[in-house]
Design a protein around this motif. Structure first.
Motif, PDB file in Angstrom:
ATOM      1  N   ILE A  10      46.979 -43.788  18.645  1.00  0.00           N
ATOM      2  CA  ILE A  10      47.789 -43.129  17.630  1.00  0.00           C
ATOM      3  C   ILE A  10      48.818 -44.071  17.003  1.00  0.00           C
ATOM      4  O   ILE A  10      49.205 -43.891  15.854  1.00  0.00           O
ATOM      5  CB  ILE A  10      48.486 -41.892  18.240  1.00  0.00           C
ATOM      6  CG1 ILE A  10      47.440 -40.842  18.563  1.00  0.00           C
ATOM      7  CG2 ILE A  10      49.533 -41.315  17.335  1.00  0.00           C
ATOM      8  CD1 ILE A  10      47.975 -39.660  19.300  1.00  0.00           C
ATOM      9  N   ALA A  11      49.226 -45.095  17.723  1.00  0.00           N
ATOM     10  CA  ALA A  11      50.301 -45.979  17.252  1.00  0.00           C
ATOM     11  C   ALA A  11      50.036 -46.586  15.873  1.00  0.00           C
ATOM     12  O   ALA A  11      50.919 -46.518  14.994  1.00  0.00           O
ATOM     13  CB  ALA A  11      50.573 -47.067  18.284  1.00  0.00           C
ATOM     14  N   THR A  15      52.200 -45.650  12.450  1.00  0.00           N
ATOM     15  CA  THR A  15      52.882 -46.743  11.762  1.00  0.00           C
ATOM     16  C   THR A  15      52.461 -46.805  10.299  1.00  0.00           C
ATOM     17  O   THR A  15      53.286 -47.055   9.428  1.00  0.00           O
ATOM     18  CB  THR A  15      52.579 -48.079  12.458  1.00  0.00           C
ATOM     19  OG1 THR A  15      52.900 -47.960  13.836  1.00  0.00           O
ATOM     20  CG2 THR A  15      53.392 -49.200  11.861  1.00  0.00           C
ATOM     21  N   ALA A  16      51.178 -46.582  10.022  1.00  0.00           N
ATOM     22  CA  ALA A  16      50.710 -46.588   8.631  1.00  0.00           C
ATOM     23  C   ALA A  16      51.353 -45.466   7.830  1.00  0.00           C
ATOM     24  O   ALA A  16      51.580 -45.603   6.629  1.00  0.00           O
ATOM     25  CB  ALA A  16      49.194 -46.451   8.599  1.00  0.00           C
ATOM     26  N   TRP A  17      51.660 -44.371   8.479  1.00  0.00           N
ATOM     27  CA  TRP A  17      52.310 -43.257   7.802  1.00  0.00           C
ATOM     28  C   TRP A  17      53.741 -43.616   7.397  1.00  0.00           C
ATOM     29  O   TRP A  17      54.244 -43.172   6.371  1.00  0.00           O
ATOM     30  CB  TRP A  17      52.288 -42.059   8.730  1.00  0.00           C
ATOM     31  CG  TRP A  17      52.844 -40.794   8.166  1.00  0.00           C
ATOM     32  CD1 TRP A  17      52.652 -40.291   6.915  1.00  0.00           C
ATOM     33  CD2 TRP A  17      53.674 -39.870   8.844  1.00  0.00           C
ATOM     34  NE1 TRP A  17      53.308 -39.104   6.775  1.00  0.00           N
ATOM     35  CE2 TRP A  17      53.949 -38.812   7.949  1.00  0.00           C
ATOM     36  CE3 TRP A  17      54.209 -39.811  10.120  1.00  0.00           C
ATOM     37  CZ2 TRP A  17      54.738 -37.737   8.296  1.00  0.00           C
ATOM     38  CZ3 TRP A  17      54.991 -38.722  10.458  1.00  0.00           C
ATOM     39  CH2 TRP A  17      55.247 -37.707   9.553  1.00  0.00           C
ATOM     40  N   VAL A  65      44.607 -50.247   8.624  1.00  0.00           N
ATOM     41  CA  VAL A  65      45.287 -51.235   7.778  1.00  0.00           C
ATOM     42  C   VAL A  65      44.630 -51.289   6.398  1.00  0.00           C
ATOM     43  O   VAL A  65      45.319 -51.393   5.375  1.00  0.00           O
ATOM     44  CB  VAL A  65      45.298 -52.622   8.464  1.00  0.00           C
ATOM     45  CG1 VAL A  65      45.740 -53.703   7.500  1.00  0.00           C
ATOM     46  CG2 VAL A  65      46.211 -52.602   9.673  1.00  0.00           C
ATOM     47  N   ALA A  66      43.306 -51.213   6.337  1.00  0.00           N
ATOM     48  CA  ALA A  66      42.616 -51.224   5.040  1.00  0.00           C
ATOM     49  C   ALA A  66      43.031 -50.019   4.197  1.00  0.00           C
ATOM     50  O   ALA A  66      43.300 -50.159   2.990  1.00  0.00           O
ATOM     51  CB  ALA A  66      41.107 -51.236   5.250  1.00  0.00           C
ATOM     52  N   CYS A  68      45.798 -48.443   4.437  1.00  0.00           N
ATOM     53  CA  CYS A  68      47.205 -48.659   4.106  1.00  0.00           C
ATOM     54  C   CYS A  68      47.334 -49.597   2.896  1.00  0.00           C
ATOM     55  O   CYS A  68      48.166 -49.372   2.016  1.00  0.00           O
ATOM     56  CB  CYS A  68      47.917 -49.232   5.323  1.00  0.00           C
ATOM     57  SG  CYS A  68      49.696 -49.158   5.240  1.00  0.00           S
ATOM     58  N   VAL A  69      46.510 -50.626   2.846  1.00  0.00           N
ATOM     59  CA  VAL A  69      46.525 -51.558   1.706  1.00  0.00           C
ATOM     60  C   VAL A  69      46.120 -50.829   0.429  1.00  0.00           C
ATOM     61  O   VAL A  69      46.760 -50.980  -0.617  1.00  0.00           O
ATOM     62  CB  VAL A  69      45.600 -52.766   1.983  1.00  0.00           C
ATOM     63  CG1 VAL A  69      45.347 -53.573   0.730  1.00  0.00           C
ATOM     64  CG2 VAL A  69      46.186 -53.646   3.071  1.00  0.00           C
ATOM     65  N   VAL A  70      45.066 -50.037   0.506  1.00  0.00           N
ATOM     66  CA  VAL A  70      44.611 -49.291  -0.672  1.00  0.00           C
ATOM     67  C   VAL A  70      45.671 -48.293  -1.124  1.00  0.00           C
ATOM     68  O   VAL A  70      45.946 -48.142  -2.319  1.00  0.00           O
ATOM     69  CB  VAL A  70      43.271 -48.584  -0.372  1.00  0.00           C
ATOM     70  CG1 VAL A  70      42.884 -47.620  -1.481  1.00  0.00           C
ATOM     71  CG2 VAL A  70      42.178 -49.618  -0.152  1.00  0.00           C
ATOM     72  N   ARG A  71      46.300 -47.626  -0.175  1.00  0.00           N
ATOM     73  CA  ARG A  71      47.349 -46.655  -0.516  1.00  0.00           C
ATOM     74  C   ARG A  71      48.518 -47.340  -1.217  1.00  0.00           C
ATOM     75  O   ARG A  71      49.010 -46.862  -2.242  1.00  0.00           O
ATOM     76  CB  ARG A  71      47.844 -45.968   0.753  1.00  0.00           C
ATOM     77  CG  ARG A  71      48.954 -44.959   0.474  1.00  0.00           C
ATOM     78  CD  ARG A  71      49.711 -44.606   1.712  1.00  0.00           C
ATOM     79  NE  ARG A  71      50.420 -45.785   2.195  1.00  0.00           N
ATOM     80  CZ  ARG A  71      50.872 -45.930   3.431  1.00  0.00           C
ATOM     81  NH1 ARG A  71      50.686 -44.996   4.315  1.00  0.00           N
ATOM     82  NH2 ARG A  71      51.524 -47.010   3.787  1.00  0.00           N
ATOM     83  N   ASP A  72      48.954 -48.495  -0.713  1.00  0.00           N
ATOM     84  CA  ASP A  72      50.066 -49.195  -1.344  1.00  0.00           C
ATOM     85  C   ASP A  72      49.693 -49.717  -2.719  1.00  0.00           C
ATOM     86  O   ASP A  72      50.512 -49.723  -3.636  1.00  0.00           O
ATOM     87  CB  ASP A  72      50.540 -50.340  -0.457  1.00  0.00           C
ATOM     88  CG  ASP A  72      51.364 -49.854   0.718  1.00  0.00           C
ATOM     89  OD1 ASP A  72      51.587 -48.631   0.818  1.00  0.00           O
ATOM     90  OD2 ASP A  72      51.785 -50.689   1.538  1.00  0.00           O
TER      91      ASP A  72
END
Length: 111
Positions: A10-11, A15-17, A65-66, A68-72
């Protein structure tokens, strides 16, 4: 194997959230190392169960992480559109009277 295994999974998602891709990848790497350490601590570092858990956690962290990159990247795109939109509006407007009058003076100057 480890009682804290579900928390390690879950960590990276939590963290991505809350954070960006760099912090998320760091937490994901720490979670993978912690899972490997837990297997080493139980004297089973190369068992199939430990390897599957470590690889699954690494793949999950990479996917998070992928995303997260797309979201940013998608978050930054509307800011770019908002900064260009007023310029497009200025280009689409008819010229103001001052410029129209100046242009008519210049066009008659050739006569």
């Amino acid at each position: 194997m480890s009682d804290l295994g579900p928390l390690l999974v879950i960590a990276p998602a939590l963290t991505a959230w809350l954070e960006g891709p760099w912090v998320t990848s760091g937490i994901g790497a720490l979670a993978v190392m912690a899972q490997g350490f837990a297997g080493w601590r139980h004297c089973l570092p190369l068992s199939r169960n430990v390897l599957v858990e470590v690889v699954a956690l690494a793949v999950l962290s990479t996917v998070v992480v992928a995303f997260c990159v797309v979201r940013d990247r998608n978050r930054r795109q509307p800011a770019r559109v908002r900064s260009v939109a007023p310029l497009c509006g200025l280009q689409a407007r008819a010229p103001q009277e001052l410029f129209t009058g100046l242009w008519s003076r210049l066009s008659h100057a050739d006569d």
